[in-house]
Design a protein around this motif. Structure first.
Motif, short mmCIF file in Angstrom:
data_model
loop_
_atom_site.label_atom_id
_atom_site.label_comp_id
_atom_site.label_asym_id
_atom_site.label_seq_id
_atom_site.Cartn_x
_atom_site.Cartn_y
_atom_site.Cartn_z
N ASP A 161 0.83 -1.21 0.00
CA ASP A 161 0.00 0.00 0.00
C ASP A 161 0.87 1.26 0.00
O ASP A 161 0.50 2.27 -0.60
N PRO A 196 1.39 4.08 -4.38
CA PRO A 196 1.32 5.48 -4.84
C PRO A 196 2.56 5.91 -5.60
O PRO A 196 2.46 6.65 -6.59
N GLN A 240 2.51 7.11 -9.50
CA GLN A 240 3.07 8.39 -9.90
C GLN A 240 4.10 8.21 -11.02
O GLN A 240 4.15 8.99 -11.98
N GLU A 284 -9.70 0.01 -6.10
CA GLU A 284 -8.61 -0.75 -5.49
C GLU A 284 -9.09 -2.18 -5.28
O GLU A 284 -10.26 -2.42 -4.99
N ARG A 326 -4.38 -0.93 -7.97
CA ARG A 326 -5.02 0.38 -7.85
C ARG A 326 -5.27 0.95 -9.24
O ARG A 326 -4.43 0.84 -10.14
#
Length: 613
Positions: A50, A54, A58, A124, A143
């Motif tokens: 998790d 991100p 990105q 998700e 995700r």
């Protein structure tokens, strides 16, 4: 005087119970602790994924917007090497753009993977399952990635870690705890064993007897020990073996009868429990679903086959929402149309324990129904044109009269042409009907017939038509080729091929009839080929060109006056002669139709003849 020893009591039962309690407690605590620690490690792993996701989102958002699969895959390889995490980038349609541990070109579409599907729908998704790509159990977290500009879904970023790697840290702890528990229980048991060795030997004898029973040797009998409690147990075991032997014989008899009936059924039968696990299926079901019973039994239906319609029907049957019959299509290398019905399976208390699904293959039935409908429609259409023309010109003659002799002759010639066409269609349909009879090949009178006589007759029949178009007819037939055929039918088959070749070839070209002996897969065979220099036939039409009324160029076919049944008749004539028809053609290079027959000739010498316009 003989002194009778009193039966010994089972004093060791207390010790055995103590050992069992210790074992249960140790195993329960160990399993509970292991499960908790393992869950903690898995949670930590998901937390790690998790935190990593991100960053991966990105890094890959711009590349995903460009849909540059090569760049995405290269970046995945680099990220996977740096993070020791499996990184996968999936397009919105499920196509894999990149993967750190595999080649995306070899990977299946991931649209139906649980974590990918959840990510696309809810943003998700996570799952723990066996990866069919790298063949390892994996923890996945996925995700959804959307464009910051217009909110468009760019795809899914998935991160995964091998369960084996996650569980590696627990191995030493589990081994240490297990060893300690084993030593403790073993010490207790050893102490107790020393106190009850004599009883242990008697229990071993009973255990050995029980094992023999479990192996199916129900004719074995246990000698009753001296201990009264164990003696009663031995007698009970012997009685149980006697009763079980009688019951097993009866059960096996019934089971063999049911299995024989099940396996002999032409319909596929699949038995499922309430969780949709397969616990039986017959040979017909194996053929329909493309699976083997050994690999399917004990597994969930959706794990065994990927047939959404079948899954929905099974789920509805288990839920009691319907038992059919309904029809649906089973996809595969050879798609099949099946009719499905179900019946509930109840246990002795009347409680639902599963369902029985019956699958009947109706592919051939539906195909025959479709062929019948198409044939009726095509015959009606083909008959309507000449009948309409005949009716129209007759009505015109009745209205205007027959005073104008030239016009009357013209109309009568047109009526005759349409009458001939109508008669040709009826004759071809009748020929097909006769050839399609189940025993047509067996009742047909065949005899060795020189092929050069058949070819000579065909050339003589169509020479005038060839001369009219300045087409040269060439024959190349070797002497001694005498297959067992029905002469008139084989002449009709070769004639139909020559007629088509002349009709569809441009003026000034050559049509060649050749017959040779050649080596086939099942021995010698005779090949009769008709080659033209016409426009050729696209390969897309080869599979259907021998169907009734099938036309490659409908306008051209009607212009040359064909009935649309010529090649269908050729196919059936060849079939009743145990032969086959082949086509070799493509646009711009002419066509070669070859009749292949079993060879029963013995002598072959060259004899070439040519008939030209």
């Amino acid at each position: 005087m003989t002194i009778l020893r009193a039966p010994r009591s089972l004093v060791w039962r207390l010790g055995l119970a103590l050992v069992l309690v210790q074992a249960v407690i140790a195993l329960s605590l160990g399993a509970f602790a292991y499960a908790k620690v393992r869950q903690f490690h898995h949670d930590q792993t998901y937390d790690k994924l998790d935190r990593t996701l991100p960053l991966l989102v990105q890094e890959h958002r711009v590349l995903m917007a460009s849909a540059d699969a090569a760049a995405i895959d290269a970046r995945c390889k680099r990220d996977g090497a740096e993070t020791r995490i499996r990184v996968t980038i999936v397009a919105p349609d499920g196509v894999v753009w990149g993967d750190s541990h595999a080649d995306p070109a070899t990977m299946d579409n991931h649209r139906l993977r649980a974590e990918i599907s959840d990510a696309l729908e809810r943003g998700e998704g996570q799952s723990r399952r066996l990866s069919p790509t790298i063949h390892e159990p994996m923890l996945y977290l996925a995700r959804r990635v959307q464009s910051p500009d217009d909110g468009r879904v760019l795809g899914v970023v998935r991160a995964g870690i091998s369960v084996a790697a996650v569980d590696a840290d627990l191995t030493d702890v589990a081994r240490t705890v297990g060893l300690g528990a084993s030593l403790f229980i073993g010490l207790t048991f050893a102490v107790f064993l020393l106190m009850s060795r004599h009883f242990g030997r008697q229990v071993s004898a009973l255990a050995h007897g029980a094992t023999r029973f479990a192996e199916g040797r129900l004719d074995h009998r246990v000698d009753p020990p001296r201990a009264s409690e164990l003696a009663s147990l031995a007698r009970a075991l012997n009685h149980m073996a006697e009763e079980l032997g009688a019951r097993m014989i009866e059960v096996r008899t019934r089971q063999n009868e049911v299995q024989a009936i099940l396996q002999s059924m032409s319909s596929g039968v699949v038995a499922l429990d309430v969780e949709q696990r397969v616990f039986n299926l017959n040979l017909a079901a194996e053929r329909l679903l493309g699976v083997k019973a050994e690999s399917a039994i004990g597994r969930l239906l959706h794990e065994v086959v990927r047939q959404p319609d079948l899954h929905r029907f099974a789920a509805a049957a288990v839920a009691g929402r319907g038992n059919g019959p309904i029809e649906f299509r089973l996809e595969g290398d050879t798609p099949r149309q099946v009719q499905a019905a179900s019946e509930p399976l109840l246990d002795a208390r009347g409680v639902l324990s599963g369902v029985l699904i019956i699958l009947t293959d109706v592919t051939q039935l539906r195909r025959l129904e479709s062929m019948r409908t198409d044939f009726a429609a095509n015959v009606s259409h083909e008959l309507r044109t000449p009948i309409t023309n005949i009716k129209g010109y007759v009505e015109t003659l009745l209205e205007v009269g027959a005073d104008d002799r030239e016009r009357t002759q013209k109309f009568l010639r047109i009526i005759k042409q349409n009458s001939d066409r109508l008669a040709a269609i009826v004759e071809d349909v009748m020929s097909l009907t006769r050839l399609e009879q189940p025993r047509a090949g067996q009742t047909l009178e065949k005899e060795p017939t020189p092929l050069r006589l058949i070819v000579r007759a065909v050339v003589s029949q169509f020479q005038a038509a060839a001369d009219a178009k300045s087409i040269r007819l060439v024959s190349d037939v070797r002497e001694g080729l005498e297959p067992e055929v029905h002469g008139a039918l084989m002449e009709q088959a070769v004639g139909n091929l020559v007629s088509n070749a002349i009709n569809y070839s441009p003026p000034g070209t050559t049509v060649t009839i050749r017959a040779v002996r050649r080596q086939g897969q099942k021995g010698d065979e005779i090949a009769i080929s008709v080659a033209d220099q016409g426009p050729g036939i696209a390969r897309i039409h080869h599979a259907r060109i021998f169907e009734r009324f099938y036309r490659v160029d409908k306008g051209r076919s009607r212009e040359v006056g064909g009935t649309g049944l010529g090649l269908a008749i050729v196919k059936h004539i060849v079939r009743v002669h145990d032969g086959r028809i082949e086509i070799d053609s493509d646009i711009g290079r002419g066509s070669v139709f070859t009749i292949v027959l079993p060879d029963r000739g013995r002598v072959e010498t060259d004899l070439k003849g040519e008939v030209s316009s």
